[in-house]
Design a protein around this motif. Structure first.
Motif, mmCIF file in Angstrom:
data_model
loop_
_atom_site.group_PDB
_atom_site.id
_atom_site.type_symbol
_atom_site.label_atom_id
_atom_site.label_comp_id
_atom_site.label_asym_id
_atom_site.label_seq_id
_atom_site.Cartn_x
_atom_site.Cartn_y
_atom_site.Cartn_z
ATOM 1 N N TYR A 105 0.809 -1.220 0.000
ATOM 2 C CA TYR A 105 0.000 0.000 0.000
ATOM 3 C C TYR A 105 0.843 1.271 0.000
ATOM 4 O O TYR A 105 0.373 2.329 0.397
ATOM 5 C CB TYR A 105 -0.950 -0.018 1.211
ATOM 6 C CG TYR A 105 -1.756 -1.278 1.282
ATOM 7 C CD1 TYR A 105 -2.815 -1.487 0.407
ATOM 8 C CD2 TYR A 105 -1.428 -2.286 2.185
ATOM 9 C CE1 TYR A 105 -3.544 -2.673 0.440
ATOM 10 C CE2 TYR A 105 -2.150 -3.478 2.229
ATOM 11 C CZ TYR A 105 -3.199 -3.661 1.352
ATOM 12 O OH TYR A 105 -3.917 -4.829 1.383
ATOM 13 N N TYR A 107 1.983 3.276 -2.428
ATOM 14 C CA TYR A 107 1.520 4.404 -3.228
ATOM 15 C C TYR A 107 0.158 4.910 -2.749
ATOM 16 O O TYR A 107 -0.097 6.116 -2.758
ATOM 17 C CB TYR A 107 1.470 4.022 -4.707
ATOM 18 C CG TYR A 107 2.811 3.642 -5.264
ATOM 19 C CD1 TYR A 107 3.895 4.511 -5.205
ATOM 20 C CD2 TYR A 107 3.015 2.389 -5.846
ATOM 21 C CE1 TYR A 107 5.144 4.157 -5.696
ATOM 22 C CE2 TYR A 107 4.264 2.024 -6.350
ATOM 23 C CZ TYR A 107 5.318 2.909 -6.267
ATOM 24 O OH TYR A 107 6.545 2.551 -6.751
ATOM 25 N N THR A 108 -0.686 3.989 -2.315
ATOM 26 C CA THR A 108 -1.992 4.405 -1.791
ATOM 27 C C THR A 108 -1.813 5.286 -0.570
ATOM 28 O O THR A 108 -2.500 6.308 -0.413
ATOM 29 C CB THR A 108 -2.848 3.174 -1.429
ATOM 30 O OG1 THR A 108 -2.966 2.334 -2.577
ATOM 31 C CG2 THR A 108 -4.236 3.591 -0.971
ATOM 32 N N LEU A 111 -0.692 8.694 -1.653
ATOM 33 C CA LEU A 111 -1.823 9.411 -2.254
ATOM 34 C C LEU A 111 -2.765 9.945 -1.176
ATOM 35 O O LEU A 111 -3.227 11.091 -1.252
ATOM 36 C CB LEU A 111 -2.588 8.483 -3.199
ATOM 37 C CG LEU A 111 -1.931 8.243 -4.566
ATOM 38 C CD1 LEU A 111 -2.489 6.993 -5.223
ATOM 39 C CD2 LEU A 111 -2.114 9.452 -5.477
ATOM 40 N N LYS A 137 4.213 7.937 -10.791
ATOM 41 C CA LYS A 137 2.888 7.579 -11.313
ATOM 42 C C LYS A 137 2.898 6.410 -12.292
ATOM 43 O O LYS A 137 1.885 5.728 -12.452
ATOM 44 C CB LYS A 137 2.212 8.807 -11.937
ATOM 45 C CG LYS A 137 2.865 9.332 -13.191
ATOM 46 C CD LYS A 137 2.058 10.506 -13.741
ATOM 47 C CE LYS A 137 2.654 11.019 -15.051
ATOM 48 N NZ LYS A 137 1.841 12.109 -15.613
ATOM 49 N N PHE A 140 1.745 3.278 -10.623
ATOM 50 C CA PHE A 140 0.420 3.251 -9.989
ATOM 51 C C PHE A 140 -0.493 2.213 -10.645
ATOM 52 O O PHE A 140 -0.396 1.948 -11.845
ATOM 53 C CB PHE A 140 -0.275 4.616 -10.112
ATOM 54 C CG PHE A 140 0.361 5.726 -9.327
ATOM 55 C CD1 PHE A 140 1.381 5.477 -8.414
ATOM 56 C CD2 PHE A 140 -0.062 7.037 -9.491
ATOM 57 C CE1 PHE A 140 1.951 6.510 -7.694
ATOM 58 C CE2 PHE A 140 0.502 8.076 -8.777
ATOM 59 C CZ PHE A 140 1.521 7.813 -7.875
ATOM 60 N N HIS A 143 -6.585 2.377 -10.284
ATOM 61 C CA HIS A 143 -7.310 3.155 -9.280
ATOM 62 C C HIS A 143 -6.422 4.246 -8.683
ATOM 63 O O HIS A 143 -6.893 5.359 -8.432
ATOM 64 C CB HIS A 143 -7.830 2.248 -8.170
ATOM 65 C CG HIS A 143 -8.687 2.961 -7.168
ATOM 66 N ND1 HIS A 143 -9.820 3.663 -7.531
ATOM 67 C CD2 HIS A 143 -8.564 3.111 -5.819
ATOM 68 C CE1 HIS A 143 -10.370 4.197 -6.453
ATOM 69 N NE2 HIS A 143 -9.632 3.888 -5.408
ATOM 70 N N GLU A 144 -5.144 3.947 -8.483
ATOM 71 C CA GLU A 144 -4.213 4.950 -7.949
ATOM 72 C C GLU A 144 -4.020 6.093 -8.944
ATOM 73 O O GLU A 144 -3.913 7.256 -8.536
ATOM 74 C CB GLU A 144 -2.881 4.281 -7.606
ATOM 75 C CG GLU A 144 -2.950 3.429 -6.343
ATOM 76 C CD GLU A 144 -1.752 2.512 -6.157
ATOM 77 O OE1 GLU A 144 -1.582 1.984 -5.048
ATOM 78 O OE2 GLU A 144 -0.995 2.313 -7.133
#
Length: 407
Positions: A105, A107-108, A111, A137, A140, A143-144
């Motif tokens: 998780y 990158y989530t 974000l 990016k 990602f 969804h990200e």
């Protein structure tokens, strides 16, 4: 959980060499491959390496599950605008932040950190976070990628760049075919359409957002959406619907003890009553709004100006003068009230010399309103005033010029 990089992180943090860590468990080349994720290791080897580092395998797996749960809850609390709970979850995430890069998780989390900074209004920090995310990016998920673009649109809203934000919302809406579209997305798009003086679109998206929030019992977002809807119903002269919105707002804000939003509700109800030519009611609501606002605040001067304008139109000149003088003398250092400051000066000049006032309107007020892209109703009103003035003085070319701006 990415256990290889996690092992390397704790090993270097504790100052242990690969030779010391690998002794009796695996070879040094094998450990090196594990740390660089170029070789899978069985659970037993991973557990032994972590145990030597005094880190529990089970605890790491529990922390990954905790990260997943906290991020899910964090997104939900953001959508429900629950300030205290958002802060509480964010602090819990910060406590295990060192583990996040080794989880699924990473990158989530980054974000959601971006979204948190936007929620807090920390735009400089949010911009730094945006630039960090932009470099990552390509890694990602779908969804990200959606979240990153959506949060960039929210960032642009907070910067006042509504056209750019609108373009992103439009692209996301078309590309995702409603796949990721939720109440929060629709609320922000409603706000953008309202800011771009597109009340029809604002009402369309606002009603969709309101239905979603009502189904979710999302009380705070219901208040926010009713506010934007009420404003746009007022602008569209749909007065009955506007009045319903503001009456609901007053009752619910008082019920939820949302005292901070009440001055804005009363101000907008005053604006509605003024448009309906109920000037006494308009003044009553403006006065209620003013009584709840701190002095030397942007919204205080906006409300005070609205009152001054009503007094002027009612020919209660001394009260109007009092309002305009306060704005003119006190609001110079307040961000967001240049329009009210300029117009207050215009009316003060008009009380002494209508001819000089029209010159001031033409050379100072109109250029500002045009450059600031104020709502068209304001511009039309002053274009008409100047057109009539020039026409009365035989300056027909100038009069036609302002009439053409209206059409």
């Amino acid at each position: 959980m990415e256990f290889g990089p996690l092992i390397k992180y704790y090993r270097t943090q504790k100052g242990i060499t690969q030779k010391e860590l690998a002794a009796g468990i695996c070879s040094i080349p094998h450990l090196s491959k594990i740390e660089n994720n170029s070789k899978d290791a069985n659970e037993e080897t991973i557990s032994l390496l972590l145990a030597r580092l005094e880190v529990s395998f089970d605890e790491m797996e529990e922390k990954e599950e905790l990260i997943k749960t906290l991020l899910r809850d964090f997104g939900e609390k953001i959508n429900f605008y629950l300030r205290e709970e958002i802060e509480e979850i964010y602090q819990k995430l910060k406590q295990i932040e060192h583990v996040v890069p080794f989880s699924a998780y990473m990158y989530t989390y980054e974000l959601y950190k971006y979204r948190y900074l936007l929620f807090k209004g920390l735009l400089s920090e949010a911009e730094v976070q945006r630039d960090i995310l932009h470099k990552q990016k390509k890694n990602f998920s779908q969804h990200e990628k959606y979240l990153f673009r959506y949060y960039n649109a929210v960032f642009l809203i907070l910067k006042g760049q509504y056209k750019k934000a609108d373009a992103i919302f439009d692209e996301l809406f078309v590309e995702n075919n409603n796949g990721f579209i939720n109440g929060e997305f629709l609320y922000h798009w409603t706000f953008v359409k309202s800011s771009l003086d597109q009340p029809g679109h604002a009402i369309h998206f606002g009603r969709q957002a309101l239905q979603i929030f009502m189904n979710q019992h999302n009380f705070y977002r219901i208040l926010h959406t009713l506010m934007v809807l009420g404003i746009n119903y007022s602008r569209s002269s749909i007065y009955e619907e506007a009045q319903v919105c503001f009456n609901h707002l007053i009752r619910n804000a008082e019920l939820l003890k949302e005292e901070k939003i009440l001055p804005q509700i009363y101000h907008n109800m005053g604006y509605l009553q003024n448009r309906m030519n109920n000037v006494k009611d308009a003044l009553r609501y403006y006065e209620k709004s003013l009584s709840l606002q701190p002095i030397k605040n942007q919204h205080y001067y906006v409300t005070l100006y609205a009152m001054g304008e009503i007094y002027y139109n009612l020919n209660i000149i001394e009260k109007a003068r009092e309002c305009f003088l306060l704005i003119s003398s006190q609001s110079k250092e307040i961000v967001g009230v240049k329009k009210q400051s300029l117009l207050s000066t215009f009316y003060l000049i008009h009380m002494e010399s209508p001819e000089k006032a029209m010159k001031f309107l033409e050379t100072k007020v109109i250029p500002y309103l045009e450059s600031a892209k104020e709502h068209k109703d304001d511009l039309i009103r002053y274009y008409k005033l100047l057109s009539e003035h020039h026409n009365q003085n035989g300056r027909y070319l100038e009069a036609v010029n302002y009439l053409s701006k209206i059409t």
